[in-house]
Scaffold this motif. Structure first.
Motif, PDB file in Angstrom:
ATOM      1  N   ILE A  54     -48.864   2.967  46.835  1.00 36.55           N
ATOM      2  CA  ILE A  54     -49.674   2.683  45.646  1.00 36.55           C
ATOM      3  C   ILE A  54     -50.864   3.630  45.584  1.00 36.55           C
ATOM      4  N   THR A  55     -51.538   3.813  46.715  1.00 34.32           N
ATOM      5  CA  THR A  55     -52.699   4.697  46.768  1.00 34.32           C
ATOM      6  C   THR A  55     -52.312   6.128  46.396  1.00 34.32           C
ATOM      7  N   GLN A  56     -51.174   6.584  46.886  1.00 30.87           N
ATOM      8  CA  GLN A  56     -50.696   7.928  46.555  1.00 30.87           C
ATOM      9  C   GLN A  56     -50.330   8.041  45.078  1.00 30.87           C
ATOM     10  N   ALA A  57     -49.712   7.013  44.521  1.00 29.98           N
ATOM     11  CA  ALA A  57     -49.349   7.016  43.111  1.00 29.98           C
ATOM     12  C   ALA A  57     -50.590   7.018  42.221  1.00 29.98           C
ATOM     13  N   VAL A  58     -51.614   6.260  42.623  1.00 33.24           N
ATOM     14  CA  VAL A  58     -52.873   6.250  41.872  1.00 33.24           C
ATOM     15  C   VAL A  58     -53.501   7.640  41.902  1.00 33.24           C
ATOM     16  N   ALA A  59     -53.573   8.233  43.084  1.00 37.08           N
ATOM     17  CA  ALA A  59     -54.184   9.556  43.207  1.00 37.08           C
ATOM     18  C   ALA A  59     -53.442  10.590  42.360  1.00 37.08           C
ATOM     19  N   SER A  60     -52.135  10.525  42.370  1.00 34.97           N
ATOM     20  CA  SER A  60     -51.338  11.482  41.603  1.00 34.97           C
ATOM     21  C   SER A  60     -51.468  11.260  40.101  1.00 34.97           C
ATOM     22  N   SER A  61     -51.134  10.064  39.645  1.00 36.49           N
ATOM     23  CA  SER A  61     -51.119   9.816  38.198  1.00 36.49           C
ATOM     24  C   SER A  61     -52.519   9.814  37.596  1.00 36.49           C
ATOM     25  N   CYS A  62     -53.482   9.205  38.274  1.00 38.62           N
ATOM     26  CA  CYS A  62     -54.849   9.154  37.736  1.00 38.62           C
ATOM     27  C   CYS A  62     -55.504  10.528  37.784  1.00 38.62           C
ATOM     28  N   GLY A  63     -55.264  11.246  38.865  1.00 40.75           N
ATOM     29  CA  GLY A  63     -55.829  12.592  38.975  1.00 40.75           C
ATOM     30  C   GLY A  63     -55.300  13.505  37.876  1.00 40.75           C
ATOM     31  N   GLN A  64     -53.981  13.475  37.670  1.00 35.37           N
ATOM     32  CA  GLN A  64     -53.386  14.293  36.608  1.00 35.37           C
ATOM     33  C   GLN A  64     -53.896  13.875  35.244  1.00 35.37           C
ATOM     34  N   ASN A  89     -55.649   6.210  25.092  1.00 34.70           N
ATOM     35  CA  ASN A  89     -54.926   6.198  26.361  1.00 34.70           C
ATOM     36  C   ASN A  89     -55.798   6.583  27.552  1.00 34.70           C
ATOM     37  N   ALA A  90     -57.015   7.008  27.289  1.00 36.10           N
ATOM     38  CA  ALA A  90     -57.945   7.305  28.382  1.00 36.10           C
ATOM     39  C   ALA A  90     -58.550   5.984  28.839  1.00 36.10           C
ATOM     40  N   ASN A  91     -57.740   5.189  29.520  1.00 36.72           N
ATOM     41  CA  ASN A  91     -58.144   3.856  29.952  1.00 36.72           C
ATOM     42  C   ASN A  91     -59.197   3.934  31.062  1.00 36.72           C
ATOM     43  N   ASP A  92     -59.709   2.788  31.451  1.00 32.51           N
ATOM     44  CA  ASP A  92     -60.753   2.734  32.482  1.00 32.51           C
ATOM     45  C   ASP A  92     -60.313   3.377  33.794  1.00 32.51           C
ATOM     46  N   ALA A  93     -59.050   3.201  34.145  1.00 31.68           N
ATOM     47  CA  ALA A  93     -58.556   3.776  35.398  1.00 31.68           C
ATOM     48  C   ALA A  93     -58.606   5.302  35.348  1.00 31.68           C
ATOM     49  N   VAL A  94     -58.293   5.877  34.205  1.00 32.31           N
ATOM     50  CA  VAL A  94     -58.349   7.337  34.054  1.00 32.31           C
ATOM     51  C   VAL A  94     -59.799   7.807  34.061  1.00 32.31           C
ATOM     52  N   ARG A  95     -60.631   7.152  33.282  1.00 31.36           N
ATOM     53  CA  ARG A  95     -62.030   7.570  33.142  1.00 31.36           C
ATOM     54  C   ARG A  95     -62.826   7.437  34.449  1.00 31.36           C
ATOM     55  N   SER A  96     -62.535   6.416  35.236  1.00 25.80           N
ATOM     56  CA  SER A  96     -63.339   6.157  36.431  1.00 25.80           C
ATOM     57  C   SER A  96     -62.722   6.678  37.725  1.00 25.80           C
ATOM     58  N   PHE A  97     -61.564   7.325  37.660  1.00 27.60           N
ATOM     59  CA  PHE A  97     -60.892   7.774  38.884  1.00 27.60           C
ATOM     60  C   PHE A  97     -61.765   8.742  39.658  1.00 27.60           C
ATOM     61  N   ARG A  98     -61.855   8.518  40.952  1.00 23.73           N
ATOM     62  CA  ARG A  98     -62.549   9.418  41.880  1.00 23.73           C
ATOM     63  C   ARG A  98     -61.614   9.665  43.039  1.00 23.73           C
ATOM     64  N   LYS A  99     -61.371  10.910  43.316  1.00 24.31           N
ATOM     65  CA  LYS A  99     -60.500  11.260  44.428  1.00 24.31           C
ATOM     66  C   LYS A  99     -61.168  10.817  45.728  1.00 24.31           C
ATOM     67  N   SER A 100     -60.415  10.085  46.542  1.00 25.34           N
ATOM     68  CA  SER A 100     -60.980   9.618  47.820  1.00 25.34           C
ATOM     69  C   SER A 100     -61.020  10.763  48.820  1.00 25.34           C
ATOM     70  N   SER A 101     -61.972  10.696  49.708  1.00 19.78           N
ATOM     71  CA  SER A 101     -62.169  11.770  50.687  1.00 19.78           C
ATOM     72  C   SER A 101     -61.130  11.770  51.759  1.00 19.78           C
TER      73      SER A 101
END
Length: 101
Positions: A54-64, A89-101
């Protein structure tokens, strides 16, 4: 019941056609934004392997989606109809995504 099914299935081509009329880059953004929102809403503390997926999917889809959102907002600045699709379509998840360190 049959009439309801006929009406339902007769609308499917209309929905597919609406998506096809979007430029390819906007359609890809919409798909990535939807996947971002989907995966951002999932959490599984009991299954570490699934949580890692899930974490990898979030990083991929949200980052893109976030990168696409910024680029497409500029690219289609003079096209209100596309701006509306992008903004919706720029939902909250897209707008607030921060790549984790």
């Amino acid at each position: 019941m049959k009439l309801l099914l006929v009406l339902l299935f007769s609308c499917v081509p209309l929905l597919a056609g609406a998506q096809e009329k979007l430029p390819k880059d906007v359609a890809r953004f919409v798909e990535n934004a939807r996947m971002c929102e989907h995966f951002a809403g999932e959490w599984d503390d009991n299954d570490k392997t699934r949580q890692r997926e899930i974490t990898q999917a979030v990083a991929s889809s949200c980052g893109q989606a976030q990168r696409q959102w910024k680029r497409l907002s500029t690219k289609y600045a003079g096209q209100p109809a596309l701006q509306k699709v992008i903004a919706e379509n720029a939902n909250d998840a897209v707008r607030s995504f921060r790549k984790s360190s």
